[in-house]
Scaffold this active site. Structure first.
Site, short mmCIF file in Angstrom:
data_model
loop_
_atom_site.label_atom_id
_atom_site.label_comp_id
_atom_site.label_asym_id
_atom_site.label_seq_id
_atom_site.Cartn_x
_atom_site.Cartn_y
_atom_site.Cartn_z
N TYR A 132 0.86 -1.18 0.00
CA TYR A 132 0.00 0.00 0.00
C TYR A 132 0.90 1.23 0.00
O TYR A 132 1.47 1.59 1.03
CB TYR A 132 -0.91 -0.03 1.23
CG TYR A 132 -1.89 1.12 1.36
CD1 TYR A 132 -2.13 2.00 0.32
CD2 TYR A 132 -2.58 1.31 2.55
CE1 TYR A 132 -3.04 3.04 0.45
CE2 TYR A 132 -3.50 2.34 2.69
CZ TYR A 132 -3.71 3.21 1.65
OH TYR A 132 -4.60 4.25 1.78
N LYS A 161 -1.51 -1.43 -4.00
CA LYS A 161 -2.53 -0.39 -4.02
C LYS A 161 -1.77 0.93 -4.12
O LYS A 161 -1.10 1.35 -3.16
CB LYS A 161 -3.39 -0.42 -2.75
CG LYS A 161 -4.38 0.74 -2.65
CD LYS A 161 -5.08 0.79 -1.30
CE LYS A 161 -5.95 2.04 -1.22
NZ LYS A 161 -6.61 2.17 0.12
#
Length: 292
Positions: A132, A161
């Protein structure tokens, strides 16, 4: 491994506690509306204010309610490498299919420190990892070369992400990590461009409120029908922005409550209820999207 619309789930609280019934109903609704996977206990889920036992109780609830209908990607990051290793093991014990992990925040390690952090996490557990990358929150950027190094060294690091907001990263990361490395947008408002340059889906805030529209938008992108995708983009754009009309997830929870009255708007300090101006922005965006 992952694709489509993946909501970063808000966590319903009532009288200071997780409202388990509301959360289970919310999970069912998300799946029924076409969400392709679920992320409990991320930023939107207020994981920063959850003690460990409660955090992984929520992960377990999500896994139980999803009942293998869609994958569950549990938020599990930490700025302490030892805690991150404990968290990935706890996520596996709770039944998660993968984890979402930020690089160490606050400490501000260099790129070698980021690599060594994830090396230790990988060695502690074989659960798939979605990186992330959100420098706006962590003040730590997983640079393209480091991401390529991680993806090529560790097969269990399967996706990112990307919430950098830099669309050129998609092509750069395809070159560094390979075309099979899964890239998921972390920003709803730019997801159409992200998808057009090689993205596979979006870990979405807006999908908390408009899961079917977000799923249909992602399906249009996956089919290469960017004319249809642009129609969805135009319909949802104001809502994407409205989710951050005040400190998140205040506007998100308010918006959910407008379409699902069973979902409480309660937040945990230091997050507070959105101001009246933000609520008006959310209401207007929901109306424009045809949701109220």
């Amino acid at each position: 491994m992952f694709s489509g619309s993946i909501p970063a789930l808000a966590t319903p609280f009532r009288n200071g506690m997780v409202d388990e019934d509301a959360f289970r109903a919310f999970v069912d609704w998300q799946i029924d509306q076409g969400s392709a996977a679920l992320v409990p206990c991320g930023t939107t889920g207020e994981a920063a204010t959850m003690p460990k036992d409660e955090h992984f109780r929520v992960v377990r609830l999500c896994v139980e309610q999803a009942a293998a209908r869609v994958p569950v990607i549990a938020g599990a990051g930490s700025n302490d490498t030892r805690v991150a290793c404990e968290n990935i093991r706890a996520a596996k014990e709770a039944g998660a299919d993968a984890v979402l992990m930020v690089p160490p925040y606050y400490n501000r390690p260099g790129q070698e420190g980021i690599f060594r952090h994830f090396e230790a996490v990988v060695e502690s557990c074989d659960l798939p990892i979605v990186l992330y990358n959100v420098p706006g929150r962590t003040v730590t950027d997983i640079e393209v070369a480091t991401m390529g190094r991680l993806a090529n060294a560790f097969p269990s690091i399967v996706a990112v992400k990307d919430a950098t907001g830099i669309l050129s990263r998609v092509s750069a990361q395809r070159a560094a990590c390979g075309p099979d490395f899964c890239q998921l947008s972390g920003n709803d408002e730019t997801a159409i461009g992200f998808m057009a340059t090689g993205g596979k889906g979006c870990v979405s805030v807006t999908a908390n409120v408009a899961p079917r529209l977000c799923a249909e938008f992602q399906a249009a992108c996956a089919a290469g029908d960017y004319s249809l995708a642009l129609d969805y983009q135009d319909r949802l754009f104001a809502l994407h922005l409205a989710m951050f009309a005040d400190a998140s997830p205040g506007p998100v929870k308010y918006a959910i409550s407008r379409v699902r009255p069973d979902f409480p708007t309660e937040l945990r300090l230091p997050m507070v209820e959105p101001n009246d101006a933000a609520k008006r922005v959310v209401d207007a965006a929901l109306e424009a999207a045809g949701l109220i």
